[in-house]
Scaffold this motif. Sequence first.
Motif, PDB file in Angstrom:
ATOM      1  N   TYR A 100       0.851  -1.189   0.000  1.00 39.58           N
ATOM      2  CA  TYR A 100       0.000   0.000   0.000  1.00 39.58           C
ATOM      3  C   TYR A 100       0.883   1.235   0.000  1.00 39.58           C
ATOM      4  O   TYR A 100       1.978   1.228   0.572  1.00 39.58           O
ATOM      5  CB  TYR A 100      -0.861   0.047   1.266  1.00 39.58           C
ATOM      6  CG  TYR A 100      -1.956  -0.972   1.330  1.00 39.58           C
ATOM      7  CD1 TYR A 100      -3.081  -0.873   0.503  1.00 39.58           C
ATOM      8  CD2 TYR A 100      -1.893  -2.028   2.239  1.00 39.58           C
ATOM      9  CE1 TYR A 100      -4.106  -1.805   0.584  1.00 39.58           C
ATOM     10  CE2 TYR A 100      -2.913  -2.957   2.322  1.00 39.58           C
ATOM     11  CZ  TYR A 100      -4.011  -2.840   1.495  1.00 39.58           C
ATOM     12  OH  TYR A 100      -5.020  -3.756   1.575  1.00 39.58           O
ATOM     13  N   GLN A 140     -13.089  -7.647  11.652  1.00 42.60           N
ATOM     14  CA  GLN A 140     -12.485  -7.062  12.851  1.00 42.60           C
ATOM     15  C   GLN A 140     -13.434  -6.065  13.518  1.00 42.60           C
ATOM     16  O   GLN A 140     -13.531  -6.009  14.730  1.00 42.60           O
ATOM     17  CB  GLN A 140     -11.160  -6.372  12.484  1.00 42.60           C
ATOM     18  CG  GLN A 140     -10.425  -5.785  13.673  1.00 42.60           C
ATOM     19  CD  GLN A 140      -8.996  -5.391  13.319  1.00 42.60           C
ATOM     20  OE1 GLN A 140      -8.644  -5.284  12.154  1.00 42.60           O
ATOM     21  NE2 GLN A 140      -8.175  -5.184  14.327  1.00 42.60           N
ATOM     22  N   SER A 150      -0.202  -5.076  15.995  1.00 43.48           N
ATOM     23  CA  SER A 150      -0.976  -4.147  15.186  1.00 43.48           C
ATOM     24  C   SER A 150      -0.146  -3.679  13.982  1.00 43.48           C
ATOM     25  O   SER A 150       1.016  -3.318  14.137  1.00 43.48           O
ATOM     26  CB  SER A 150      -1.373  -2.952  16.055  1.00 43.48           C
ATOM     27  OG  SER A 150      -2.105  -2.043  15.284  1.00 43.48           O
ATOM     28  N   GLY A 151      -0.745  -3.745  12.810  1.00 43.29           N
ATOM     29  CA  GLY A 151      -0.063  -3.282  11.602  1.00 43.29           C
ATOM     30  C   GLY A 151       0.816  -4.337  10.947  1.00 43.29           C
ATOM     31  O   GLY A 151       1.477  -4.055   9.947  1.00 43.29           O
ATOM     32  N   SER A 152       0.810  -5.559  11.464  1.00 43.37           N
ATOM     33  CA  SER A 152       1.692  -6.595  10.902  1.00 43.37           C
ATOM     34  C   SER A 152       1.138  -7.221   9.632  1.00 43.37           C
ATOM     35  O   SER A 152       1.836  -7.999   8.973  1.00 43.37           O
ATOM     36  CB  SER A 152       1.972  -7.664  11.958  1.00 43.37           C
ATOM     37  OG  SER A 152       0.767  -8.264  12.386  1.00 43.37           O
ATOM     38  N   GLY A 153      -0.115  -6.917   9.280  1.00 42.80           N
ATOM     39  CA  GLY A 153      -0.660  -7.400   8.006  1.00 42.80           C
ATOM     40  C   GLY A 153      -1.710  -8.488   8.119  1.00 42.80           C
ATOM     41  O   GLY A 153      -2.109  -9.086   7.116  1.00 42.80           O
ATOM     42  N   LYS A 154      -2.221  -8.707   9.331  1.00 41.68           N
ATOM     43  CA  LYS A 154      -3.160  -9.810   9.563  1.00 41.68           C
ATOM     44  C   LYS A 154      -4.473  -9.639   8.799  1.00 41.68           C
ATOM     45  O   LYS A 154      -4.940 -10.564   8.135  1.00 41.68           O
ATOM     46  CB  LYS A 154      -3.461  -9.951  11.063  1.00 41.68           C
ATOM     47  CG  LYS A 154      -2.231 -10.133  11.939  1.00 41.68           C
ATOM     48  CD  LYS A 154      -2.601 -10.274  13.402  1.00 41.68           C
ATOM     49  CE  LYS A 154      -3.293  -9.078  14.019  1.00 41.68           C
ATOM     50  NZ  LYS A 154      -2.478  -7.848  14.073  1.00 41.68           N
ATOM     51  N   THR A 155      -5.053  -8.453   8.904  1.00 42.38           N
ATOM     52  CA  THR A 155      -6.332  -8.217   8.228  1.00 42.38           C
ATOM     53  C   THR A 155      -6.160  -8.293   6.717  1.00 42.38           C
ATOM     54  O   THR A 155      -6.990  -8.869   6.000  1.00 42.38           O
ATOM     55  CB  THR A 155      -6.901  -6.842   8.642  1.00 42.38           C
ATOM     56  OG1 THR A 155      -7.183  -6.866  10.046  1.00 42.38           O
ATOM     57  CG2 THR A 155      -8.179  -6.508   7.881  1.00 42.38           C
ATOM     58  N   THR A 156      -5.044  -7.741   6.237  1.00 41.64           N
ATOM     59  CA  THR A 156      -4.773  -7.778   4.792  1.00 41.64           C
ATOM     60  C   THR A 156      -4.681  -9.228   4.315  1.00 41.64           C
ATOM     61  O   THR A 156      -5.265  -9.590   3.288  1.00 41.64           O
ATOM     62  CB  THR A 156      -3.465  -7.027   4.472  1.00 41.64           C
ATOM     63  OG1 THR A 156      -3.538  -5.721   5.060  1.00 41.64           O
ATOM     64  CG2 THR A 156      -3.260  -6.893   2.976  1.00 41.64           C
TER      65      THR A 156
HETATM   66  N1  ATP Z   1      -6.123   0.465   2.486  1.00 40.52           N
HETATM   67  C1  ATP Z   1      -4.898   0.737   2.956  1.00 40.52           C
HETATM   68  N2  ATP Z   1      -4.188   1.792   2.512  1.00 40.52           N
HETATM   69  C2  ATP Z   1      -2.958   2.057   2.962  1.00 40.52           C
HETATM   70  N3  ATP Z   1      -2.313   1.294   3.868  1.00 40.52           N
HETATM   71  C3  ATP Z   1      -2.960   0.220   4.354  1.00 40.52           C
HETATM   72  C4  ATP Z   1      -4.288  -0.116   3.938  1.00 40.52           C
HETATM   73  N4  ATP Z   1      -4.676  -1.231   4.591  1.00 40.52           N
HETATM   74  C5  ATP Z   1      -3.641  -1.568   5.380  1.00 40.52           C
HETATM   75  N5  ATP Z   1      -2.622  -0.709   5.255  1.00 40.52           N
HETATM   76  C6  ATP Z   1      -1.312  -0.778   5.937  1.00 40.52           C
HETATM   77  O1  ATP Z   1      -0.828  -2.121   5.815  1.00 40.52           O
HETATM   78  C7  ATP Z   1      -0.260  -2.571   7.039  1.00 40.52           C
HETATM   79  C8  ATP Z   1      -0.981  -3.807   7.523  1.00 40.52           C
HETATM   80  O2  ATP Z   1      -2.307  -3.474   7.896  1.00 40.52           O
HETATM   81  P1  ATP Z   1      -3.329  -4.547   8.482  1.00 40.52           P
HETATM   82  O3  ATP Z   1      -4.634  -3.882   8.652  1.00 40.52           O
HETATM   83  O4  ATP Z   1      -3.302  -5.746   7.615  1.00 40.52           O
HETATM   84  O5  ATP Z   1      -2.666  -4.899   9.895  1.00 40.52           O
HETATM   85  P2  ATP Z   1      -3.217  -5.749  11.116  1.00 40.52           P
HETATM   86  O6  ATP Z   1      -2.162  -6.731  11.462  1.00 40.52           O
HETATM   87  O7  ATP Z   1      -4.564  -6.265  10.808  1.00 40.52           O
HETATM   88  O8  ATP Z   1      -3.308  -4.679  12.291  1.00 40.52           O
HETATM   89  P3  ATP Z   1      -4.331  -4.572  13.527  1.00 40.52           P
HETATM   90  O9  ATP Z   1      -3.896  -5.626  14.533  1.00 40.52           O
HETATM   91  O10 ATP Z   1      -4.113  -3.199  14.059  1.00 40.52           O
HETATM   92  O11 ATP Z   1      -5.703  -4.802  13.031  1.00 40.52           O
HETATM   93  C9  ATP Z   1      -0.335  -1.375   8.001  1.00 40.52           C
HETATM   94  O12 ATP Z   1       0.892  -0.717   7.980  1.00 40.52           O
HETATM   95  C10 ATP Z   1      -1.433  -0.516   7.421  1.00 40.52           C
HETATM   96  O13 ATP Z   1      -1.217   0.824   7.722  1.00 40.52           O
END
Ligand code: ATP
Length: 237
Positions: free
Chosen positions: A12, A91, A41-47
């Motif tokens: 992203y 989430q 948080s932010g490690s990419g799990k949701t992605t």
């Molecule tokens: N639509 C987007 N546009 C820009 N950056 C994004 C987008 N979605 C995710 N990111 C970035 O990608 C990285 C991974 O995000 P993600 O949501 O997958 O993390 P996560 O592990 O689910 O975090 P959390 O535990 O806080 O939910 C983060 O740095 C986030 O800022």
Amino acid sequence: MIIDCRNLEKKYTADNKLVTAVDNVSLSVEEGEFVVILGHSGSGKTTLLSLIGGLTVPDSGGVQINGVDNWGQSDDDLSDMRNRTIGFIFQFASLIPTLTALENILLPLSFGASPKGRYEDALEILELVGLKDKTNSFPSQLSGGQQRRIAIARAFINKPDIILADEPTGDLDEETERDILDLFREYNGRGTTFVVVTHNIHLARTQKNARVLQMRQGVLTEEKKEEAVDKQTETVG
Ligand SMILES: Nc1ncnc2c1ncn2[C@@H]1O[C@H](COP(=O)(O)OP(=O)(O)OP(=O)(O)O)[C@@H](O)[C@H]1O
Ligand SMILES: [Mg+2]
């Protein structure tokens, strides 16, 4: 193999900075497995979950669900696969505000040609998540944890083969969390495959048969359960 991710990559750009949310992730999940992915948080799990579920298109790499490539099929077929095969627990509560608890749970049955669930199943699941008395309540009349439980119930209505759960016990107290994890275990015992992403070490600890993986800055690594849990404890404190 029910889920097969190969060399998944998703970047992203935000504020002119490039973030590699998912970095060359390969993951195979067998039918009936219970996979827990731990990460900060932010490690990419949701992605990653949204790539597996075919909601986000990867920059490169691919995902096969039951041997069929998510993006090697038409949008209609992909939607159909999602509806038939996957139950999503997002989430952040994602209920439709104008529908009651029961109607929200029944909603997935109105998509797709041949829903597997029925009205009676919705009532049974409402009971299982302990909210039978809230059948006709609207989301705004429910607490955060109750809304989450309705969202969990909705994921199960169509008897999916796979549950993709994003921080499913995020705003639940310990007892309710235990009930939800018992529910997961019961469905897992009946053969449902789970991929659960969380920063909740407790969740990995209590699911005895879970296969635990770690996500760090987009990179997924498999570790022995105790190692993964201990590392999180070290860094989370
Ligand atoms: N639509 C987007 N546009 C820009 N950056 C994004 C987008 N979605 C995710 N990111 C970035 O990608 C990285 C991974 O995000 P993600 O949501 O997958 O993390 P996560 O592990 O689910 O975090 P959390 O535990 O806080 O939910 C983060 O740095 C986030 O800022
Ligand atoms: Mg997330």
